[in-house]
Write a protein that holds these residues in place. Structure first.
Motif, PDB file in Angstrom:
ATOM      1  N   LEU A 152     116.120 -88.064 -27.560  1.00 23.02           N
ATOM      2  CA  LEU A 152     115.995 -88.860 -26.345  1.00 23.02           C
ATOM      3  C   LEU A 152     114.935 -89.946 -26.506  1.00 23.02           C
ATOM      4  O   LEU A 152     115.117 -91.084 -26.060  1.00 23.02           O
ATOM      5  CB  LEU A 152     115.661 -87.959 -25.152  1.00 23.02           C
ATOM      6  CG  LEU A 152     115.678 -88.642 -23.769  1.00 23.02           C
ATOM      7  CD1 LEU A 152     117.022 -89.294 -23.504  1.00 23.02           C
ATOM      8  CD2 LEU A 152     115.351 -87.634 -22.673  1.00 23.02           C
ATOM      9  N   ALA A 153     113.834 -89.611 -27.149  1.00 20.36           N
ATOM     10  CA  ALA A 153     112.783 -90.602 -27.382  1.00 20.36           C
ATOM     11  C   ALA A 153     113.307 -91.764 -28.228  1.00 20.36           C
ATOM     12  O   ALA A 153     112.967 -92.932 -27.985  1.00 20.36           O
ATOM     13  CB  ALA A 153     111.581 -89.951 -28.055  1.00 20.36           C
ATOM     14  N   GLU A 154     114.143 -91.458 -29.207  1.00 19.87           N
ATOM     15  CA  GLU A 154     114.722 -92.502 -30.038  1.00 19.87           C
ATOM     16  C   GLU A 154     115.647 -93.412 -29.236  1.00 19.87           C
ATOM     17  O   GLU A 154     115.679 -94.638 -29.448  1.00 19.87           O
ATOM     18  CB  GLU A 154     115.483 -91.876 -31.215  1.00 19.87           C
ATOM     19  CG  GLU A 154     116.268 -92.856 -32.084  1.00 19.87           C
ATOM     20  CD  GLU A 154     115.389 -93.894 -32.786  1.00 19.87           C
ATOM     21  OE1 GLU A 154     115.965 -94.878 -33.301  1.00 19.87           O
ATOM     22  OE2 GLU A 154     114.161 -93.728 -32.831  1.00 19.87           O
ATOM     23  N   ARG A 155     116.380 -92.830 -28.314  1.00 23.59           N
ATOM     24  CA  ARG A 155     117.241 -93.655 -27.469  1.00 23.59           C
ATOM     25  C   ARG A 155     116.415 -94.605 -26.607  1.00 23.59           C
ATOM     26  O   ARG A 155     116.794 -95.768 -26.415  1.00 23.59           O
ATOM     27  CB  ARG A 155     118.130 -92.765 -26.597  1.00 23.59           C
ATOM     28  CG  ARG A 155     119.170 -92.004 -27.405  1.00 23.59           C
ATOM     29  CD  ARG A 155     120.102 -91.196 -26.526  1.00 23.59           C
ATOM     30  NE  ARG A 155     121.084 -90.485 -27.328  1.00 23.59           N
ATOM     31  CZ  ARG A 155     122.108 -89.794 -26.839  1.00 23.59           C
ATOM     32  NH1 ARG A 155     122.272 -89.713 -25.522  1.00 23.59           N
ATOM     33  NH2 ARG A 155     122.958 -89.187 -27.647  1.00 23.59           N
ATOM     34  N   ARG A 192     111.510 -98.405 -22.712  1.00 26.78           N
ATOM     35  CA  ARG A 192     111.329 -97.940 -21.345  1.00 26.78           C
ATOM     36  C   ARG A 192     112.606 -98.141 -20.543  1.00 26.78           C
ATOM     37  O   ARG A 192     113.479 -98.915 -20.908  1.00 26.78           O
ATOM     38  CB  ARG A 192     110.173 -98.662 -20.667  1.00 26.78           C
ATOM     39  CG  ARG A 192     110.376-100.168 -20.494  1.00 26.78           C
ATOM     40  CD  ARG A 192     109.132-100.843 -19.959  1.00 26.78           C
ATOM     41  NE  ARG A 192     108.664-100.194 -18.756  1.00 26.78           N
ATOM     42  CZ  ARG A 192     109.143-100.434 -17.540  1.00 26.78           C
ATOM     43  NH1 ARG A 192     110.141-101.298 -17.384  1.00 26.78           N
ATOM     44  NH2 ARG A 192     108.657 -99.816 -16.483  1.00 26.78           N
ATOM     45  N   SER A 193     112.691 -97.425 -19.420  1.00 24.53           N
ATOM     46  CA  SER A 193     113.816 -97.556 -18.499  1.00 24.53           C
ATOM     47  C   SER A 193     113.398 -98.406 -17.304  1.00 24.53           C
ATOM     48  O   SER A 193     112.287 -98.258 -16.792  1.00 24.53           O
ATOM     49  CB  SER A 193     114.262 -96.174 -18.009  1.00 24.53           C
ATOM     50  OG  SER A 193     115.156 -96.307 -16.914  1.00 24.53           O
ATOM     51  N   PRO A 194     114.280 -99.285 -16.822  1.00 25.03           N
ATOM     52  CA  PRO A 194     113.961-100.099 -15.649  1.00 25.03           C
ATOM     53  C   PRO A 194     114.276 -99.398 -14.322  1.00 25.03           C
ATOM     54  O   PRO A 194     114.184-100.018 -13.265  1.00 25.03           O
ATOM     55  CB  PRO A 194     114.873-101.315 -15.830  1.00 25.03           C
ATOM     56  CG  PRO A 194     116.102-100.748 -16.494  1.00 25.03           C
ATOM     57  CD  PRO A 194     115.586 -99.654 -17.415  1.00 25.03           C
ATOM     58  N   LEU A 195     114.619 -98.105 -14.373  1.00 23.93           N
ATOM     59  CA  LEU A 195     115.123 -97.442 -13.170  1.00 23.93           C
ATOM     60  C   LEU A 195     114.104 -97.437 -12.032  1.00 23.93           C
ATOM     61  O   LEU A 195     114.472 -97.649 -10.866  1.00 23.93           O
ATOM     62  CB  LEU A 195     115.539 -96.002 -13.492  1.00 23.93           C
ATOM     63  CG  LEU A 195     116.157 -95.227 -12.312  1.00 23.93           C
ATOM     64  CD1 LEU A 195     117.462 -95.875 -11.865  1.00 23.93           C
ATOM     65  CD2 LEU A 195     116.411 -93.773 -12.685  1.00 23.93           C
ATOM     66  N   ASP A 196     112.824 -97.207 -12.316  1.00 24.04           N
ATOM     67  CA  ASP A 196     111.831 -97.155 -11.247  1.00 24.04           C
ATOM     68  C   ASP A 196     111.777 -98.466 -10.473  1.00 24.04           C
ATOM     69  O   ASP A 196     111.776 -98.485  -9.238  1.00 24.04           O
ATOM     70  CB  ASP A 196     110.445 -96.837 -11.819  1.00 24.04           C
ATOM     71  CG  ASP A 196     110.309 -95.387 -12.247  1.00 24.04           C
ATOM     72  OD1 ASP A 196     111.195 -94.577 -11.913  1.00 24.04           O
ATOM     73  OD2 ASP A 196     109.312 -95.060 -12.919  1.00 24.04           O
ATOM     74  N   THR A 242     108.673 -94.210 -20.021  1.00 30.43           N
ATOM     75  CA  THR A 242     108.588 -94.547 -21.446  1.00 30.43           C
ATOM     76  C   THR A 242     108.921 -93.317 -22.283  1.00 30.43           C
ATOM     77  O   THR A 242     109.043 -92.199 -21.762  1.00 30.43           O
ATOM     78  CB  THR A 242     107.167 -95.025 -21.826  1.00 30.43           C
ATOM     79  OG1 THR A 242     106.261 -93.910 -21.751  1.00 30.43           O
ATOM     80  CG2 THR A 242     106.681 -96.127 -20.884  1.00 30.43           C
ATOM     81  N   ALA A 243     109.029 -93.515 -23.589  1.00 33.36           N
ATOM     82  CA  ALA A 243     109.334 -92.405 -24.500  1.00 33.36           C
ATOM     83  C   ALA A 243     108.248 -91.335 -24.465  1.00 33.36           C
ATOM     84  O   ALA A 243     108.525 -90.158 -24.713  1.00 33.36           O
ATOM     85  CB  ALA A 243     109.517 -92.938 -25.920  1.00 33.36           C
TER      86      ALA A 243
END
Length: 291
Positions: free
Chosen positions: A40-43, A50-54, A15-16
Motif C-alpha cells: 500500500l505504501a508503494e501505491r 499522498r491522497s487528495p481525499l481529505d 501520506t505513506a
C-alpha cells in the motif's frame, strides 16, 4: 428542528507514513502483514506520495453546507476526523436531528451499514437520526455522470469497488443498484456501447464480484474495441482507488493492449454534484408541518 448533516467517507491515510496505522484501523486489531503495508505504501508513492481525499471531502462539506444552509460535519470510517467526532461536534452545536449521508451512492450491508452502526453507537439516542441508505438513482447525480460520458465515440466501462461474492447469497442489493445506475446513466447519455466491471478487489482468499476492470479491458481488446472511457459510478472523489487502480494499473494494461484509454473527471466538488447531494438531504428531511 435543528438539523445537521454528518457527511461520511471511508477515509484515507494522508501520506505513506500513515499506512500502518490506517491498515491497523481497518483490520480492527487483527495482524497486518509487512507485505500489505509495503504494497500500500508503494501505491501511495506511485500516485505522488499522498491522497487528495481529505481536501476534496472538506471542499464537498463546505459546498454542501452552503447549498443547504445547514451545518455539515465530516466523519471518516477509518481515519480522521472520526464519525464519532463529527457527531459530538454536531450535538455541541445544538443539533437535535442528524442526517447521515455516506459519500457512496450504493447500499451494501458490508459497507454502508457499518457507517450507520458507528453513528448509532455514538449517538445513543441523544438526537434523532435520519440515515440515507442509498442515493444511486438520484436524477441530478445521474445527470452529472451522463454529462461526462455523453458523446464519447467508443466503449464506456462503468466501475465500482468490488465486494465478496457471498453478499449475493444474502440478497444484498449492491450489484443490482450499480447496474441500475449504469443503465440509467447510459440511457440519459444515449450510450449503446457500454459494460460494467468491478475494481479494487482485496486478496482475502475468497471470491469477489467480477469481472475485474483488467479482465474487462482484455475482453474488449479481444473483441476489437479500440477506445475505452472508464466511468467509476461507485466513487465520487479522487483517491487511491481512482489514482492507482484506474490511472495507473488499468491505464498500464490498456497501453499493453494498445487501447486508447481515459476516464471521466471525478465529481469531487463539482457544483452540480453538490446540488445533487443537497437534493438527497432535503428529500430525507421531514416536511415541516403546517400550522
Amino acid at each position: 428542528m435543528n438539523a445537521a448533516v454528518i457527511l461520511m467517507a471511508y477515509g484515507s491515510p494522508a501520506t505513506a507514513d500513515d499506512v500502518p496505522a490506517y491498515l491497523a484501523d481497518i483490520r480492527e486489531g487483527r495482524p497486518v502483514s509487512q507485505e500489505a503495508i509495503d504494497e500500500l505504501a508503494e501505491r501511495y508513492r506511485r500516485i505522488g506520495g499522498r491522497s487528495p481525499l481529505d481536501e476534496i471531502t472538506e471542499a464537498q462539506r463546505a459546498g454542501l453546507e452552503l447549498e443547504l444552509g445547514l451545518p455539515v460535519f465530516v466523519g471518516m470510517k477509518h481515519w480522521r476526523p472520526r464519525i464519532a467526532e463529527a457527531v459530538e461536534a454536531a450535538l455541541s452545536g445544538g443539533a437535535d436531528t442528524l442526517v447521515g449521508l455516506v459519500l457512496a451512492p450504493h447500499y451494501s450491508r458490508l459497507s454502508i451499514a457499518g457507517y450507520r452502526e458507528r453513528l448509532e453507537d455514538t449517538l445513543q439516542g441523544r438526537a434523532k437520526l435520519i440515515f440515507v441508505e442509498s442515493w444511486h438513482d438520484n436524477g441530478s447525480f445521474l445527470d452529472v455522470l451522463a454529462s461526462r460520458v455523453r458523446g464519447f465515440d467508443g466503449h464506456v466501462v462503468f466501475t465500482a469497488h468490488s465486494l465478496p461474492e457471498r453478499i449475493l447469497r444474502d440478497g444484498d442489493p449492491y450489484r443490482d443498484q450499480l447496474l441500475e445506475t449504469s443503465r440509467l446513466v447510459a440511457e440519459r447519455a444515449g450510450l449503446s456501447d457500454w459494460s460494467f466491471a468491478f475494481q479494487s478487489a482485496s486478496a482475502t482468499g475468497e471470491p469477489w464480484l467480477g469481472p475485474d476492470i483488467l479482465e474487462e479491458l482484455d475482453r474488449l481488446a479481444a473483441n476489437g474495441v479500440r477506445r475505452v472511457l472508464v466511468c467509476p459510478v461507485g466513487f465520487v472523489s479522487d483517491h487511491l482507488e481512482i489514482l492507482w487502480d484506474i490511472d495507473i494499473e488499468a491505464r498500464e494494461r490498456a497501453a499493453e493492449l494498445d487501447l486508447d484509454f481515459d476516464r471521466i473527471e471525478s465529481l469531487n466538488d463539482d457544483p452540480a454534484f453538490l446540488r445533487a447531494l443537497g437534493e438527497v438531504v432535503q428529500k430525507a428531511l421531514p416536511v415541516p408541518s403546517q400550522a
